[in-house]
Design an enzyme around this catalytic site. Structure first.
Site, PDB file in Angstrom:
ATOM      1  N   CYS A  23       9.480  14.370 -10.931  1.00  0.00           N
ATOM      2  CA  CYS A  23       9.377  14.781 -12.332  1.00  0.00           C
ATOM      3  C   CYS A  23      10.172  13.796 -13.188  1.00  0.00           C
ATOM      4  O   CYS A  23      11.382  13.607 -12.957  1.00  0.00           O
ATOM      5  CB  CYS A  23       9.941  16.202 -12.512  1.00  0.00           C
ATOM      6  SG  CYS A  23       9.900  16.748 -14.242  1.00  0.00           S
TER       7      CYS A  23
ATOM      8  N   HIS B 167       5.732  -0.723  -2.798  1.00  0.00           N
ATOM      9  CA  HIS B 167       5.268  -0.018  -4.004  1.00  0.00           C
ATOM     10  C   HIS B 167       5.373   1.486  -3.859  1.00  0.00           C
ATOM     11  O   HIS B 167       4.679   2.229  -4.539  1.00  0.00           O
ATOM     12  CB  HIS B 167       3.806  -0.414  -4.320  1.00  0.00           C
ATOM     13  CG  HIS B 167       3.679  -1.827  -4.784  1.00  0.00           C
ATOM     14  ND1 HIS B 167       2.505  -2.532  -4.708  1.00  0.00           N
ATOM     15  CD2 HIS B 167       4.587  -2.690  -5.305  1.00  0.00           C
ATOM     16  CE1 HIS B 167       2.688  -3.755  -5.184  1.00  0.00           C
ATOM     17  NE2 HIS B 167       3.945  -3.890  -5.549  1.00  0.00           N
TER      18      HIS B 167
ATOM     19  N   ALA C  51     -10.169  -7.496   8.220  1.00  0.00           N
ATOM     20  CA  ALA C  51      -8.847  -7.262   8.814  1.00  0.00           C
ATOM     21  C   ALA C  51      -8.971  -6.621  10.196  1.00  0.00           C
ATOM     22  O   ALA C  51      -8.273  -7.034  11.140  1.00  0.00           O
ATOM     23  CB  ALA C  51      -8.027  -6.358   7.895  1.00  0.00           C
TER      24      ALA C  51
ATOM     25  N   ASP D  60      -0.506   4.255   1.140  1.00  0.00           N
ATOM     26  CA  ASP D  60      -1.374   5.209   1.860  1.00  0.00           C
ATOM     27  C   ASP D  60      -0.800   5.706   3.187  1.00  0.00           C
ATOM     28  O   ASP D  60      -1.422   6.521   3.872  1.00  0.00           O
ATOM     29  CB  ASP D  60      -2.760   4.567   2.101  1.00  0.00           C
ATOM     30  CG  ASP D  60      -2.679   3.220   2.837  1.00  0.00           C
ATOM     31  OD1 ASP D  60      -3.529   2.341   2.585  1.00  0.00           O
ATOM     32  OD2 ASP D  60      -1.741   3.024   3.659  1.00  0.00           O
TER      33      ASP D  60
ATOM     34  N   SER E 261      -4.641 -10.042  -2.392  1.00  0.00           N
ATOM     35  CA  SER E 261      -5.071 -11.139  -3.276  1.00  0.00           C
ATOM     36  C   SER E 261      -3.870 -11.970  -3.708  1.00  0.00           C
ATOM     37  O   SER E 261      -4.008 -13.031  -4.309  1.00  0.00           O
ATOM     38  CB  SER E 261      -5.752 -10.543  -4.513  1.00  0.00           C
ATOM     39  OG  SER E 261      -4.790  -9.757  -5.235  1.00  0.00           O
TER      40      SER E 261
ATOM     41  N   ASN F 160       0.828  -1.199   0.000  1.00  0.00           N
ATOM     42  CA  ASN F 160       0.000   0.000   0.000  1.00  0.00           C
ATOM     43  C   ASN F 160       0.867   1.255   0.000  1.00  0.00           C
ATOM     44  O   ASN F 160       2.002   1.231   0.467  1.00  0.00           O
ATOM     45  CB  ASN F 160      -0.937   0.015   1.217  1.00  0.00           C
ATOM     46  CG  ASN F 160      -1.823  -1.224   1.259  1.00  0.00           C
ATOM     47  OD1 ASN F 160      -2.052  -1.878   0.235  1.00  0.00           O
ATOM     48  ND2 ASN F 160      -2.302  -1.571   2.438  1.00  0.00           N
TER      49      ASN F 160
ATOM     50  N   GLY G 249      -4.938  -9.022   3.877  1.00  0.00           N
ATOM     51  CA  GLY G 249      -5.650  -8.192   2.902  1.00  0.00           C
ATOM     52  C   GLY G 249      -4.974  -8.044   1.566  1.00  0.00           C
ATOM     53  O   GLY G 249      -4.951  -6.954   0.992  1.00  0.00           O
TER      54      GLY G 249
END
Ligand code: APR
Length: 256
Positions: A127, A119, A231, A104, A188, A102, A186
């Site tokens: 840029c 990730h 979760a 976030d 796949s 994630n 959580g």
């Protein structure tokens, strides 16, 4: 509390090095959609048109239509009890590192100390033309955000077709090969190379504990203990079982 949850807690308490691998499902209850559920992001945006680095280079303005929607959800999201529960396991000295797919930042916001962002993280922008980097908070609200050189900036998250940050990949592989327990929450497990981490851990002799609403490609092949459910509920129950299993010290408190 289910016996499987108590069994999972015992594995975590016995393990000399435990890891967690998390995916979008851990943040769904914080209001951020996952990708592959029926109401997930890829049900509304074609990943080939919005999720690849070539799509971004081809039409950054279009990709920012999706990114802006996700960024607004992430900016308003708060860590849920699953994020906080994993941080609690780290405070107890029972969870070495969280490897998250994630972007976030909710693990860190929930108190986690060691997080590998497999990730990247959406709060940093780059840029592609001049290499300049920006914190997304430092930019005006104008969408899409632009570099001082005038080009549209890219979130420093891994798009399909981009490499995983080398340090994240190396450290995740090193830890997966050394861990005794891997808590998969959580995901796949559809996307490589993140989905190779459970197999690496398994071949190193680790026990795989999986929390998910539904069975995944891991459940029948690699998972030792599948804890079906949300979760927030399953991680909270697991932490409760761990705290019950840890003998309080003389002062009556649980110490890491
Ligand atoms: N509790 C537990 N599991 C949940 C919940 C919940 N509340 N909500 C959804 N899930 C599960 C789904 O059943 C699914 O198995 O979380 C999983 C989410 O899977 P994906 O949507 O495929 O997300 P993820 O595995 O993180 O995707 C990996 O794919 O698109 C790329 O870069 C993107 O990091 C992402 C990667």
């Amino acid at each position: 509390m289910q016996n499987k949850t108590k069994e999972a807690a015992a594995i975590i308490c016995r393990s000399k090095l435990s890891l967690a691998l998390t995916g979008a499902g851990i943040s769904v209850e914080s209001g951020i959609p996952d990708f592959r559920s029926t109401d997930g992001l890829w049900a509304r945006y074609d990943p080939m048109e919005y999720g690849t680095i070539s799509a971004f280079r081809r039409n950054p303005q279009k990709v920012w239509d999706m990114v802006a929607e996700m960024s607004a959800l992430m900016n308003n999201a708060r860590p849920n009890t699953a994020h906080v529960g994993l941080a609690r396991l780290q405070q107890l000295g029972l969870l070495h590192t969280i490897i998250t797919q994630n972007v976030d930042n909710l693990h860190q916001a929930g108190g986690a100390t060691r997080v590998i962002e497999f990730h990247g993280n959406s709060s940093s922008l780059i840029c592609l033309w001049c290499g300049e980097r920006y914190r997304s908070q430092s930019l005006s609200g104008k969408m899409p955000p632009k570099c001082d050189c005038g080009r549209i900036l890219k979130p420093e998250v891994v798009f399909f077709g981009e490499p995983i940050p080398s340090a994240a990949l190396a450290e995740s592989s090193r830890l997966a090969a050394a861990c005794e327990a891997l808590l998969v929450v959580g995901t796949s497990a559809e996307v490589s190379p993140a989905n190779t981490i459970p197999a690496m851990a398994k071949s190193a002799g680790a026990k795989i504990i999986e929390i998910n609403l539904n069975p995944t490609v891991l459940t029948e092949s690699l998972t030792d203990l599948f804890l079906p459910g949300k979760a927030t509920e399953m991680v909270s129950q697991l932490v409760e079982a761990v705290e019950e299993a840890i003998p309080p010290s003389r002062d009556g408190h649980l110490h890491p």
